[in-house]
Design an enzyme around this catalytic site. Structure first.
Site, PDB file in Angstrom:
ATOM      1  N   GLU A   1       0.839  -1.118  -0.199  1.00 35.57           N
ATOM      2  CA  GLU A   1      -0.002  -0.046  -0.029  1.00 35.57           C
ATOM      3  C   GLU A   1       0.618   1.245   0.028  1.00 35.57           C
ATOM      4  O   GLU A   1       1.977   1.158   0.157  1.00 35.57           O
ATOM      5  CB  GLU A   1      -0.958  -0.016   1.242  1.00 35.57           C
ATOM      6  CG  GLU A   1      -0.437  -0.660   2.535  1.00 35.57           C
ATOM      7  CD  GLU A   1      -1.478  -1.051   3.327  1.00 35.57           C
ATOM      8  OE1 GLU A   1      -1.453   0.049   4.352  1.00 35.57           O
ATOM      9  OE2 GLU A   1      -2.290  -2.030   3.566  1.00 35.57           O
TER      10      GLU A   1
ATOM     11  N   LYS B   1       2.404   4.546   1.417  1.00 30.79           N
ATOM     12  CA  LYS B   1       2.769   5.178   2.637  1.00 30.79           C
ATOM     13  C   LYS B   1       2.675   6.537   2.441  1.00 30.79           C
ATOM     14  O   LYS B   1       3.236   7.480   1.947  1.00 30.79           O
ATOM     15  CB  LYS B   1       4.499   5.164   2.812  1.00 30.79           C
ATOM     16  CG  LYS B   1       5.021   5.560   4.312  1.00 30.79           C
ATOM     17  CD  LYS B   1       6.213   4.805   4.911  1.00 30.79           C
ATOM     18  CE  LYS B   1       6.851   5.302   5.971  1.00 30.79           C
ATOM     19  NZ  LYS B   1       6.186   6.177   6.748  1.00 30.79           N
TER      20      LYS B   1
ATOM     21  N   ASP C   1       2.298  10.401   3.704  1.00 31.85           N
ATOM     22  CA  ASP C   1       2.787  11.423   4.399  1.00 31.85           C
ATOM     23  C   ASP C   1       2.209  12.259   5.119  1.00 31.85           C
ATOM     24  O   ASP C   1       2.161  13.556   4.646  1.00 31.85           O
ATOM     25  CB  ASP C   1       4.064  12.033   3.181  1.00 31.85           C
ATOM     26  CG  ASP C   1       5.319  12.784   4.123  1.00 31.85           C
ATOM     27  OD1 ASP C   1       5.289  12.235   5.433  1.00 31.85           O
ATOM     28  OD2 ASP C   1       6.143  13.201   3.405  1.00 31.85           O
TER      29      ASP C   1
ATOM     30  N   TYR D   1      -5.564   2.325   7.412  1.00 34.01           N
ATOM     31  CA  TYR D   1      -4.683   1.184   6.776  1.00 34.01           C
ATOM     32  C   TYR D   1      -4.411   0.354   7.588  1.00 34.01           C
ATOM     33  O   TYR D   1      -3.580  -0.659   7.405  1.00 34.01           O
ATOM     34  CB  TYR D   1      -3.504   1.929   6.160  1.00 34.01           C
ATOM     35  CG  TYR D   1      -2.689   2.814   7.069  1.00 34.01           C
ATOM     36  CD1 TYR D   1      -2.283   2.560   8.109  1.00 34.01           C
ATOM     37  CD2 TYR D   1      -2.432   4.131   6.713  1.00 34.01           C
ATOM     38  CE1 TYR D   1      -1.550   3.432   9.065  1.00 34.01           C
ATOM     39  CE2 TYR D   1      -1.739   4.938   7.500  1.00 34.01           C
ATOM     40  CZ  TYR D   1      -1.492   4.672   8.812  1.00 34.01           C
ATOM     41  OH  TYR D   1      -0.685   5.546   9.379  1.00 34.01           O
TER      42      TYR D   1
ATOM     43  N   LYS E   1      11.149   3.118   1.370  1.00 35.86           N
ATOM     44  CA  LYS E   1      10.981   4.660   1.431  1.00 35.86           C
ATOM     45  C   LYS E   1      11.397   4.872  -0.027  1.00 35.86           C
ATOM     46  O   LYS E   1      12.923   4.743  -0.194  1.00 35.86           O
ATOM     47  CB  LYS E   1      11.422   5.223   2.603  1.00 35.86           C
ATOM     48  CG  LYS E   1      11.103   5.005   3.814  1.00 35.86           C
ATOM     49  CD  LYS E   1      10.248   6.297   4.509  1.00 35.86           C
ATOM     50  CE  LYS E   1      11.212   7.105   5.324  1.00 35.86           C
ATOM     51  NZ  LYS E   1      10.368   8.037   5.912  1.00 35.86           N
TER      52      LYS E   1
ATOM     53  N   CYS F   1      18.854  44.142  11.955  1.00 39.76           N
ATOM     54  CA  CYS F   1      18.417  44.149  10.615  1.00 39.76           C
ATOM     55  C   CYS F   1      19.335  44.395   9.601  1.00 39.76           C
ATOM     56  O   CYS F   1      20.107  45.319   9.909  1.00 39.76           O
ATOM     57  CB  CYS F   1      17.000  45.054  10.466  1.00 39.76           C
ATOM     58  SG  CYS F   1      16.325  45.083   8.871  1.00 39.76           S
TER      59      CYS F   1
ATOM     60  N   CYS G   1      18.123  48.140   8.034  1.00 37.78           N
ATOM     61  CA  CYS G   1      17.865  49.260   8.607  1.00 37.78           C
ATOM     62  C   CYS G   1      18.736  49.297   9.789  1.00 37.78           C
ATOM     63  O   CYS G   1      18.907  50.157  10.318  1.00 37.78           O
ATOM     64  CB  CYS G   1      16.628  49.615   8.656  1.00 37.78           C
ATOM     65  SG  CYS G   1      15.828  48.774  10.054  1.00 37.78           S
TER      66      CYS G   1
ATOM     67  N   CYS H   1      12.190  42.480  12.493  1.00 37.96           N
ATOM     68  CA  CYS H   1      12.640  43.931  12.702  1.00 37.96           C
ATOM     69  C   CYS H   1      11.558  44.592  12.922  1.00 37.96           C
ATOM     70  O   CYS H   1      10.478  44.756  12.214  1.00 37.96           O
ATOM     71  CB  CYS H   1      13.098  44.203  11.537  1.00 37.96           C
ATOM     72  SG  CYS H   1      13.514  46.049  11.206  1.00 37.96           S
TER      73      CYS H   1
ATOM     74  N   CYS I   1      11.690  50.838   7.904  1.00 36.53           N
ATOM     75  CA  CYS I   1      12.812  49.726   7.180  1.00 36.53           C
ATOM     76  C   CYS I   1      12.394  49.359   5.588  1.00 36.53           C
ATOM     77  O   CYS I   1      11.183  48.917   5.332  1.00 36.53           O
ATOM     78  CB  CYS I   1      12.488  48.304   8.052  1.00 36.53           C
ATOM     79  SG  CYS I   1      13.345  46.854   7.396  1.00 36.53           S
TER      80      CYS I   1
END
Ligand code: IVH
Length: 665
Positions: free
Chosen positions: A110, A112, A114, A222, A309, A403, A406, A421, A427
């Site tokens: 079957e 797998k 994720d 499953y 896998k 930053c 800036c 920031c 900025c």
């Protein structure tokens, strides 16, 4: 009829219609009829509180009662599977099983999936509990959230199921839903989910199940456990489960020889690229439960099953530099700049390093050889360092403290992974991306101003905040580099047209953190004008459906800032729409009058519900199944195969999202 009897009858009917719609893809009644039954049930339940049943189809919408999850001990521990990455290891597994059994056997192969695993308990055909894997021994009780997943049956159909059993599977988020969710999060200035697996498990852990209900999760089952299962065969049990209403993948095959197993692996390795959700391999299980018991378990995993896998596509390359990007809301993202390398058909030069914790975890040095992967993810990421390849160490990578644009010291809020920031009003990249967001398609839709024009306008000092856009004139634009009179005129015309954009989109365009297009619409409908919204209290905001504390706080913070209040005043003076027209509440044209329309598939520009509302608002009728009186099908991706076939047979026109939006424009 006695209302209690009617409640039971309606529940049964609605469960069946849900199953027809979500699992079988072939509804037998129209959506309107379905809604009428649902409404009738809601009214009856409201009048008969003693008939409360957590499995009622009316409760699929979730509730916003927040609570911490209760920890529940698994009756049977949730074990993991041994992993293999090569066919030779699969062959070794096969040989071990053959030796251990010393008789004929079959292997059930079957997908797998994720996603994130879940264990469901059913008693007397009803869902009573849904628990996450947790540490394998105990997990979180996420029943309220799982109840909102349409493909999980609340009440089983048919008969023949054991009085009590557990069924395990994977909760996942289909690619389309994931991409749309991330688009919404990006538009609202929120951190993106790295992959559908994180998005699914994050969603399952949300406290507010009404939000979960809208996230479009799916679930495949499953593995069944219990005392009196219908058959000795795992495959046969799954087939029975499908009859009871569970979603079981069609990509499941019983194999008698190792060659059949290999064929299946090769077949899926190609086919999985077309699947609407992420998979990361194949699971092989000895089919007979008797034989499974005989083979037994090691301390961690079953001896009768193994996961093969698929290799995540991965490349090794040199880290040359880490640079930092500042986003619209000030979030700073570290980016690895790499020696260009080929990976699944594209050249990768940059990869995200996500945040300071990840940099710390890898203990990175400039010049390091790093592994980059794209497996399942949209943005390539660094997954490891080849420490043995270190010889002349460059400088250690340390997350910046100020930053990069800036110089303002960065801040990190407690409990958040990101640094940002705080120099909101000055900025440069924050201002530029706010302008880009403001002119973008779903916001003010000023097509004549793209990112390059924004850069020019900002660098030449013509636009310092979004309101400055409305005082631009052809004469000053014409003298910018690469700009002629025609393009300058175009820009000014586009700006003028944007004055027609309705309030809800203007609100979205302002770029308030966590206020995406949907939230903006909600706020516009509830408060009707920017003045009302600006003066709304925290309590008034959270009183609005779908507006949680986080959004409310962000709206309050935005309007508490003097800079933003002045900005709104300037935009008002420029003539932008800051009041909701009547159309927000009840739009209504007659453009689709007399037309029966079927909505099918997964959409990317609006949700299915939004399309249905648009159809009704424009005089059309939503119908559930295709017939010869269907005017057309509004089809997204992965439209149900039976609908497609029927449409082709009857010659019913299929209309895509963009064409439809054009029709009702
Ligand atoms: S069976 C004792 N079947 O993989 C066997 N697991 O590494 C229990 N998974 O935690 C698992 N697809 O989340 C099984 N078709 C499938 C699966 C699957 C995905 C996940 C599951 C489990 C992990 C094991």
């Amino acid at each position: 009829m006695d209302s209690k009897k009617r409640i039971l009858e309606l529940r049964e009917q609605l469960h069946k219609h849900n199953h027809n719609y979500y699992i079988l893809n072939s509804p037998t009644i129209s959506d309107i009829d379905f809604d009428m039954l649902m409404r009738e049930l809601q009214e009856l339940e409201a009048a008969n509180p003693d008939m409360y049943d957590p499995n009622s189809p009316t409760l699929r919408v979730g509730s916003d009662i927040t609570k911490d999850f209760k920890q529940v001990q698994h009756r049977y521990p949730m074990l993991s599977l041994g992993n293999t990455y090569s066919k030779s290891e699969v062959a070794e597994f096969y040989e071990r099983v053959k030796k251990g059994l010393n008789e004929e056997f079959e292997i059930c192969c079957e997908l797998k999936f994720d996603g994130t695993s879940i264990s469901l308990t059913y008693e007397n055909g009803k869902l009573v509990r849904a628990v996450t894997r947790g540490d394998g021994e105990k997990g979180d009780d996420v029943t309220a959230n799982v109840r909102t997943i349409r493909t999980v049956p609340l009440v089983l159909s048919g008969g023949g199921y054991p009085r009590e059993f557990e069924i395990r599977g994977e909760v996942l988020m289909p690619w389309q839903v994931f991409e749309r969710l991330n688009e919404e999060r990006a538009a609202a200035g929120e951190q993106l989910f790295a992959n559908p697996r994180n998005a699914a498990s994050g969603t399952l852990k949300l406290q507010d199940s009404s939000v979960v209900a809208k996230r479009g999760l799916d679930a495949y089952l499953y593995f069944m456990l219990g005392e009196q299962l219908p058959a000795d065969g795992h495959y046969e049990n799954l087939k029975a489960a499908a009859e009871w209403g569970f979603k079981i993948s069609d990509y499941t095959r019983k194999c008698k020889t190792i060659d059949e197993v290999f064929d299946f692996i090769d077949y899926i390795d190609v086919e999985r690229k077309n699947l609407p959700f992420a998979t990361d391999g194949i699971v092989l299980k000895v089919n007979s439960l008797r034989q499974q018991r005989h083979l037994g378990y090691t301390s961690k995993s079953p001896r009768w099953a193994i996961a093969y896998k698929f290799q995540a596509e991965r490349a090794l390359t040199r880290l040359n530099e880490v640079t930092y990007q500042v986003g619209r809301t000030g979030v700073v993202t570290p980016v690895a700049n790499l020696d260009p390398v080929q990976l699944s058909g594209t050249v990768v030069k940059r990869a995200s390093l996500h945040n300071a914790d990840i940099i710390e975890k890898f203990d990175l040095y400039i010049g390091d050889m790093v592994y980059v992967e794209k497996g399942g993810e949209i943005i390539p990421k660094i997954t490891g360092v080849d420490v043995d390849a270190r010889f002349m160490l460059g400088e250690k990578v340390r997350f910046i403290t100020n930053c990069p644009c800036c110089g303002t010291p960065l801040v990190r809020n407690a409990g958040e992974a990101a640094h940002y920031c705080p120099n909101y009003s000055a900025c440069p990249p924050q201002i530029k991306s706010r302008i880009e967001h403001f002119v973008s398609r779903d916001a003010m839709n000023i097509e004549s101003i793209g990112p390059e024009t924004v850069e020019l306008l900002y660098n030449y000092g013509l636009v310092k905040d979004i309101a400055d856009i409305y005082s631009l004139e052809v004469e000053e634009l014409m003298f910018l580099p690469r700009m002629g009179q025609k393009s300058a005129e175009n820009i000014v015309a586009g700006i003028k047209r944007s004055l027609q954009v309705p309030f809800e989109r203007v609100l979205f365009a302002l770029g308030i953190r966590f206020v995406g297009a949907t939230v903006a619409k909600r706020l516009a409908r509830s408060f009707k004008s920017v003045n009302n919204l600006m003066n709304a209290s925290f309590e008034e905001l959270v009183d609005v459906e779908e507006i949680g504390e986080r959004i409310a706080a962000s709206v309050r913070e935005f309007f508490a800032n003097e800079v933003n209040r002045e900005l709104v005043e300037k935009l008002k003076a420029a003539g932008l729409e800051f009041e909701a027209g009547d159309d927000v509440a009840t739009p209504g044209t007659e453009l689709l009058k007399g037309q029966s329309i079927v909505v099918s598939g997964v959409f990317s520009l609006h949700s299915r519900d939004e399309y249905k509302a648009m159809i009704e608002n424009n005089g059309g009728k939503n119908v559930g199944s295709v017939s010869k009186s269907t005017s057309f099908i509004l089809a997204g991706e992965n439209m149900g195969p039976s609908k497609l076939e029927k449409a082709q047979k009857l010659g019913v026109r299929i209309v895509g999202e963009e064409e439809f939006l054009q029709m009702i424009k």
